[in-house]
Design a protein around this motif. Structure first.
Motif, PDB file in Angstrom:
ATOM      1  N   ASN A  63       0.830  -1.212   0.000  1.00  0.00           N
ATOM      2  CA  ASN A  63       0.000   0.000   0.000  1.00  0.00           C
ATOM      3  C   ASN A  63       0.864   1.262   0.000  1.00  0.00           C
ATOM      4  O   ASN A  63       0.574   2.232   0.705  1.00  0.00           O
ATOM      5  CB  ASN A  63      -0.960   0.008   1.199  1.00  0.00           C
ATOM      6  N   GLN A  85      -3.986   3.102  -1.907  1.00  0.00           N
ATOM      7  CA  GLN A  85      -4.589   1.860  -2.382  1.00  0.00           C
ATOM      8  C   GLN A  85      -4.244   1.766  -3.865  1.00  0.00           C
ATOM      9  O   GLN A  85      -4.528   2.692  -4.626  1.00  0.00           O
ATOM     10  CB  GLN A  85      -6.103   1.887  -2.209  1.00  0.00           C
ATOM     11  N   ARG A  96      -5.032   5.357  -5.417  1.00  0.00           N
ATOM     12  CA  ARG A  96      -5.929   6.176  -4.601  1.00  0.00           C
ATOM     13  C   ARG A  96      -5.139   6.610  -3.386  1.00  0.00           C
ATOM     14  O   ARG A  96      -4.886   5.826  -2.471  1.00  0.00           O
ATOM     15  CB  ARG A  96      -7.151   5.344  -4.212  1.00  0.00           C
ATOM     16  N   LEU A  98      -4.089   7.979   0.060  1.00  0.00           N
ATOM     17  CA  LEU A  98      -4.763   8.028   1.354  1.00  0.00           C
ATOM     18  C   LEU A  98      -4.134   9.067   2.292  1.00  0.00           C
ATOM     19  O   LEU A  98      -4.080   8.871   3.502  1.00  0.00           O
ATOM     20  CB  LEU A  98      -4.789   6.644   2.001  1.00  0.00           C
ATOM     21  N   ARG A 122     -11.273  12.778   6.651  1.00  0.00           N
ATOM     22  CA  ARG A 122     -12.221  11.900   7.356  1.00  0.00           C
ATOM     23  C   ARG A 122     -13.410  12.704   7.865  1.00  0.00           C
ATOM     24  O   ARG A 122     -14.549  12.290   7.730  1.00  0.00           O
ATOM     25  CB  ARG A 122     -11.517  11.180   8.521  1.00  0.00           C
ATOM     26  N   ILE A 127     -13.137   9.954   3.078  1.00  0.00           N
ATOM     27  CA  ILE A 127     -12.700   8.577   3.279  1.00  0.00           C
ATOM     28  C   ILE A 127     -13.512   7.984   4.427  1.00  0.00           C
ATOM     29  O   ILE A 127     -14.059   8.720   5.251  1.00  0.00           O
ATOM     30  CB  ILE A 127     -11.189   8.462   3.575  1.00  0.00           C
ATOM     31  N   THR A 128     -13.535   6.674   4.471  1.00  0.00           N
ATOM     32  CA  THR A 128     -14.268   5.996   5.545  1.00  0.00           C
ATOM     33  C   THR A 128     -13.382   5.871   6.782  1.00  0.00           C
ATOM     34  O   THR A 128     -12.156   6.039   6.710  1.00  0.00           O
ATOM     35  CB  THR A 128     -14.706   4.582   5.108  1.00  0.00           C
ATOM     36  N   ARG A 130     -12.702   3.108   8.213  1.00  0.00           N
ATOM     37  CA  ARG A 130     -11.827   1.960   7.935  1.00  0.00           C
ATOM     38  C   ARG A 130     -10.608   2.374   7.098  1.00  0.00           C
ATOM     39  O   ARG A 130      -9.489   1.937   7.365  1.00  0.00           O
ATOM     40  CB  ARG A 130     -12.636   0.876   7.230  1.00  0.00           C
ATOM     41  N   GLU A 131     -10.829   3.199   6.074  1.00  0.00           N
ATOM     42  CA  GLU A 131      -9.708   3.668   5.246  1.00  0.00           C
ATOM     43  C   GLU A 131      -8.732   4.503   6.068  1.00  0.00           C
ATOM     44  O   GLU A 131      -7.518   4.392   5.899  1.00  0.00           O
ATOM     45  CB  GLU A 131     -10.218   4.497   4.069  1.00  0.00           C
ATOM     46  N   ARG A 134      -6.692   2.182   8.168  1.00  0.00           N
ATOM     47  CA  ARG A 134      -5.746   1.449   7.315  1.00  0.00           C
ATOM     48  C   ARG A 134      -4.553   2.332   6.958  1.00  0.00           C
ATOM     49  O   ARG A 134      -3.402   1.901   7.000  1.00  0.00           O
ATOM     50  CB  ARG A 134      -6.457   0.957   6.042  1.00  0.00           C
ATOM     51  N   ALA A 135      -4.820   3.594   6.620  1.00  0.00           N
ATOM     52  CA  ALA A 135      -3.735   4.524   6.279  1.00  0.00           C
ATOM     53  C   ALA A 135      -2.796   4.717   7.468  1.00  0.00           C
ATOM     54  O   ALA A 135      -1.562   4.693   7.314  1.00  0.00           O
ATOM     55  CB  ALA A 135      -4.311   5.862   5.833  1.00  0.00           C
TER      56      ALA A 135
END
Length: 174
Positions: A63, A85, A96, A98, A122, A127-128, A130-131, A134-135
């Motif tokens: 990633n 991503q 994409r 992040l 956010r 972004i969600t 979850r994203e 993850r970032a």
């Protein structure tokens, strides 16, 4: 809308057409080379005030987009790692971004930057949740592994079982 918030940047790399499509336009690419780990990109920055050339390795399994810039003047950093991503469908790769980035001064230090952009994105629902998590996870895991490698990109890539060649020969496209 919160300050500093901007929609997620999505870029496309069309390997066959040798084109890098960004939010600011379409740029010609000198070299695309598919590697066992992803995609290598090499392109000129035409009429850019600070940057002459950009090279990058798109690493979907990590990633990350590992970038190296050739500056007109004093080198600002050695490498710039974008948390992203990365997907591809045939000859078209999509990135994409992040928001979080890691600035690496090879062998000296690294730091995570643009946390304010991630939080603003956010809050603006670009972004969600979850994203965002993850970032943060990717950025902190990468920073920790760079620290274990003494902030050396060469040692980091060896520990990750990567071979990042910055001058590969272009592969002919059909």
């Amino acid at each position: 809308m919160p300050g500093h918030a901007h929609p997620v940047k999505v870029e496309r790399h069309d390997v066959r057409a040798l084109q890098h499509v960004t939010n600011t336009g379409t740029r010609a690419v000198r070299t695309y080379t598919e590697t066992p780990h992803g995609l290598y990109v090499d392109r000129e920055f035409v009429a850019h005030p600070r940057i002459r050339r950009w090279q990058a390795h798109l690493l979907p399994m990590h990633n990350l987009v590992v970038c190296r810039y050739d500056f007109h003047g004093r080198r600002e950093h050695d490498y710039y790692l974008d948390v992203a991503q990365i997907t591809h469908d045939g000859a078209v790769w999509s990135v994409r971004d992040l928001y979080l980035d890691i600035v690496l001064h090879d062998g000296l230090m690294a730091e995570i930057v643009d946390t304010d952009e991630l939080l603003a994105a956010r809050e603006a629902a670009f972004i969600t949740e979850r994203e965002m998590h993850r970032a943060v996870d990717v950025a902190h895991h990468t920073l920790a592994s760079l620290a274990r490698a003494r902030y050396s990109l060469r040692e980091w890539q060896a520990a990750q079982h990567l071979s990042l060649d910055w001058t590969p020969t272009p592969v002919a496209t059909a």
